[in-house]
Scaffold this motif. Structure first.
Motif, PDB file in Angstrom:
ATOM      1  N   ALA A 278      27.671 -17.159 -17.886  1.00  0.00           N
ATOM      2  CA  ALA A 278      28.211 -16.306 -18.883  1.00  0.00           C
ATOM      3  C   ALA A 278      27.226 -15.148 -18.538  1.00  0.00           C
ATOM      4  O   ALA A 278      27.806 -13.910 -18.924  1.00  0.00           O
ATOM      5  N   LYS A 279      26.082 -14.988 -18.273  1.00  0.00           N
ATOM      6  CA  LYS A 279      25.192 -13.810 -17.922  1.00  0.00           C
ATOM      7  C   LYS A 279      25.755 -13.007 -16.762  1.00  0.00           C
ATOM      8  O   LYS A 279      26.031 -11.882 -16.793  1.00  0.00           O
ATOM      9  N   ALA A 280      26.480 -13.743 -15.559  1.00  0.00           N
ATOM     10  CA  ALA A 280      26.927 -13.071 -14.657  1.00  0.00           C
ATOM     11  C   ALA A 280      28.273 -12.387 -14.903  1.00  0.00           C
ATOM     12  O   ALA A 280      28.725 -11.222 -14.688  1.00  0.00           O
ATOM     13  N   LEU A 281      29.013 -13.114 -15.580  1.00  0.00           N
ATOM     14  CA  LEU A 281      30.531 -12.586 -16.173  1.00  0.00           C
ATOM     15  C   LEU A 281      30.334 -11.350 -17.188  1.00  0.00           C
ATOM     16  O   LEU A 281      30.868 -10.460 -17.228  1.00  0.00           O
ATOM     17  N   THR A 282      29.183 -11.613 -17.976  1.00  0.00           N
ATOM     18  CA  THR A 282      29.042 -10.463 -19.011  1.00  0.00           C
ATOM     19  C   THR A 282      28.549  -9.153 -18.416  1.00  0.00           C
ATOM     20  O   THR A 282      28.769  -8.185 -18.718  1.00  0.00           O
ATOM     21  N   ALA A 283      27.554  -9.231 -17.360  1.00  0.00           N
ATOM     22  CA  ALA A 283      27.170  -8.250 -16.564  1.00  0.00           C
ATOM     23  C   ALA A 283      28.441  -7.430 -15.907  1.00  0.00           C
ATOM     24  O   ALA A 283      28.275  -5.984 -15.837  1.00  0.00           O
ATOM     25  N   LEU A 284      29.508  -8.279 -15.681  1.00  0.00           N
ATOM     26  CA  LEU A 284      30.730  -7.636 -14.985  1.00  0.00           C
ATOM     27  C   LEU A 284      31.744  -7.210 -15.907  1.00  0.00           C
ATOM     28  O   LEU A 284      32.975  -6.767 -15.769  1.00  0.00           O
ATOM     29  N   ASP A 285      31.534  -7.338 -17.444  1.00  0.00           N
ATOM     30  CA  ASP A 285      32.230  -7.135 -18.497  1.00  0.00           C
ATOM     31  C   ASP A 285      33.473  -7.769 -18.606  1.00  0.00           C
ATOM     32  O   ASP A 285      34.750  -7.574 -18.672  1.00  0.00           O
TER      33      ASP A 285
ATOM     34  N   ALA B 212      22.655  -4.563  -2.009  1.00  0.00           N
ATOM     35  CA  ALA B 212      22.512  -4.219  -0.684  1.00  0.00           C
ATOM     36  C   ALA B 212      21.242  -2.996  -0.938  1.00  0.00           C
ATOM     37  O   ALA B 212      20.319  -2.882  -0.218  1.00  0.00           O
ATOM     38  N   THR B 213      21.153  -2.231  -2.265  1.00  0.00           N
ATOM     39  CA  THR B 213      20.128  -1.365  -2.288  1.00  0.00           C
ATOM     40  C   THR B 213      18.664  -2.020  -2.619  1.00  0.00           C
ATOM     41  O   THR B 213      17.701  -1.559  -1.968  1.00  0.00           O
ATOM     42  N   GLU B 214      18.907  -3.044  -3.489  1.00  0.00           N
ATOM     43  CA  GLU B 214      17.695  -3.942  -3.628  1.00  0.00           C
ATOM     44  C   GLU B 214      16.976  -4.245  -2.468  1.00  0.00           C
ATOM     45  O   GLU B 214      15.841  -4.331  -2.078  1.00  0.00           O
TER      46      GLU B 214
ATOM     47  N   ALA C  54      40.125  -2.616 -11.893  1.00  0.00           N
ATOM     48  CA  ALA C  54      38.809  -2.294 -12.499  1.00  0.00           C
ATOM     49  C   ALA C  54      37.543  -3.449 -12.297  1.00  0.00           C
ATOM     50  O   ALA C  54      36.525  -2.928 -11.751  1.00  0.00           O
ATOM     51  N   LEU C  55      37.871  -4.670 -12.369  1.00  0.00           N
ATOM     52  CA  LEU C  55      36.831  -5.671 -12.286  1.00  0.00           C
ATOM     53  C   LEU C  55      36.664  -5.700 -10.909  1.00  0.00           C
ATOM     54  O   LEU C  55      35.377  -5.774 -10.397  1.00  0.00           O
ATOM     55  N   ALA C  56      37.542  -5.469  -9.855  1.00  0.00           N
ATOM     56  CA  ALA C  56      37.176  -5.362  -8.303  1.00  0.00           C
ATOM     57  C   ALA C  56      36.276  -4.402  -8.124  1.00  0.00           C
ATOM     58  O   ALA C  56      35.234  -4.620  -7.255  1.00  0.00           O
ATOM     59  N   GLU C  57      36.460  -3.170  -8.775  1.00  0.00           N
ATOM     60  CA  GLU C  57      35.515  -1.966  -8.697  1.00  0.00           C
ATOM     61  C   GLU C  57      34.147  -2.504  -9.159  1.00  0.00           C
ATOM     62  O   GLU C  57      33.091  -2.011  -8.753  1.00  0.00           O
ATOM     63  N   ARG C  58      34.102  -3.000 -10.283  1.00  0.00           N
ATOM     64  CA  ARG C  58      32.742  -3.535 -10.734  1.00  0.00           C
ATOM     65  C   ARG C  58      32.040  -4.494  -9.981  1.00  0.00           C
ATOM     66  O   ARG C  58      30.736  -4.591  -9.606  1.00  0.00           O
ATOM     67  N   LEU C  59      32.857  -5.506  -9.380  1.00  0.00           N
ATOM     68  CA  LEU C  59      32.091  -6.220  -8.319  1.00  0.00           C
ATOM     69  C   LEU C  59      31.785  -5.751  -7.189  1.00  0.00           C
ATOM     70  O   LEU C  59      30.484  -5.851  -6.596  1.00  0.00           O
ATOM     71  N   LEU C  60      32.465  -4.676  -6.656  1.00  0.00           N
ATOM     72  CA  LEU C  60      31.935  -3.965  -5.611  1.00  0.00           C
ATOM     73  C   LEU C  60      30.553  -2.974  -5.977  1.00  0.00           C
ATOM     74  O   LEU C  60      29.920  -2.974  -5.081  1.00  0.00           O
ATOM     75  N   THR C  61      30.481  -2.302  -7.056  1.00  0.00           N
ATOM     76  CA  THR C  61      29.372  -1.928  -7.400  1.00  0.00           C
ATOM     77  C   THR C  61      28.392  -2.842  -7.567  1.00  0.00           C
ATOM     78  O   THR C  61      26.960  -2.627  -7.009  1.00  0.00           O
ATOM     79  N   TYR C  62      28.407  -4.209  -7.976  1.00  0.00           N
ATOM     80  CA  TYR C  62      27.432  -4.930  -8.146  1.00  0.00           C
ATOM     81  C   TYR C  62      26.813  -5.368  -6.570  1.00  0.00           C
ATOM     82  O   TYR C  62      25.751  -5.345  -6.527  1.00  0.00           O
ATOM     83  N   ARG C  63      27.817  -5.608  -5.735  1.00  0.00           N
ATOM     84  CA  ARG C  63      27.319  -5.916  -4.308  1.00  0.00           C
ATOM     85  C   ARG C  63      26.644  -4.734  -3.514  1.00  0.00           C
ATOM     86  O   ARG C  63      25.592  -5.039  -3.129  1.00  0.00           O
TER      87      ARG C  63
END
Length: 170
Positions: A22-29, A149-151, A136-145
């Protein structure tokens, strides 16, 4: 209308692990619904949840189970929605029985399977499945990835700057 993800578990003892999905999914709206429904103790309820999931707006189901781990397979037998099984650690062999039970589904009734206690990745996999029809979800997943990478780059920069011993002492 965006699809939701149904998160099932056979016992409230699985809630802490399954909440990671649920945390992973909530973070991706991505909207989720969590339910406790045992394949053994309330089979009619469990099969009903699976059979009605698509009509209730769900696009994927995550089912967590330990020990004999029948929940993901029972759910998969009752729906054509993608089902992701999460083996829960416990019992005498610490979740290996659950892993084997979930990953060894018979031909014709697939269940995607993540690592033991891998509910967070199950959430991400469910989001990726839904993203095949949701730009839109695909874009949010890309942002997450990109954030991941930044971290990693920042951690490497720190390691290169302060060295192994200082990095490990932090």
């Amino acid at each position: 209308m965006a699809k939701k993800v149904l998160i099932l578990m056979g016992s409230d003892s699985d809630l802490k692990i399954m909440n990671e999905a649920a945390k992973a999914l909530t973070a991706l709206d991505v909207e989720t619904e969590m339910r406790i429904s045992s394949a053994h103790r309330v089979p009619d309820k469990t099969m009903g949840l699976a059979r009605e999931a698509k009509a209730n707006g769900f696009g994927a189901i995550i089912a967590g189970a330990g020990l004999a781990a029948h929940l993901p397979g029972v759910v998969a037998a009752c729906t054509t929605l993608p089902v992701i099984g999460v083996p829960i650690q416990g019992g005498a062999i610490q979740g290996l029985d659950a892993l084997y039970a979930i990953v060894q589904m018979p031909k014709g009734i697939p269940v995607a399977t993540v690592a033991i206690n891998g509910a967070f990745n199950a959430g991400l996999l469910a989001a990726q499945i839904l993203a095949t029809g949701d730009d839109a979800l695909a874009e949010r997943l890309l942002t997450y990835r990109e954030q991941l990478a930044t971290e990693v780059k920042a951690k490497d920069e720190k390691l290169q700057t302060i060295g192994v011993d200082a990095y490990l002492s932090n």
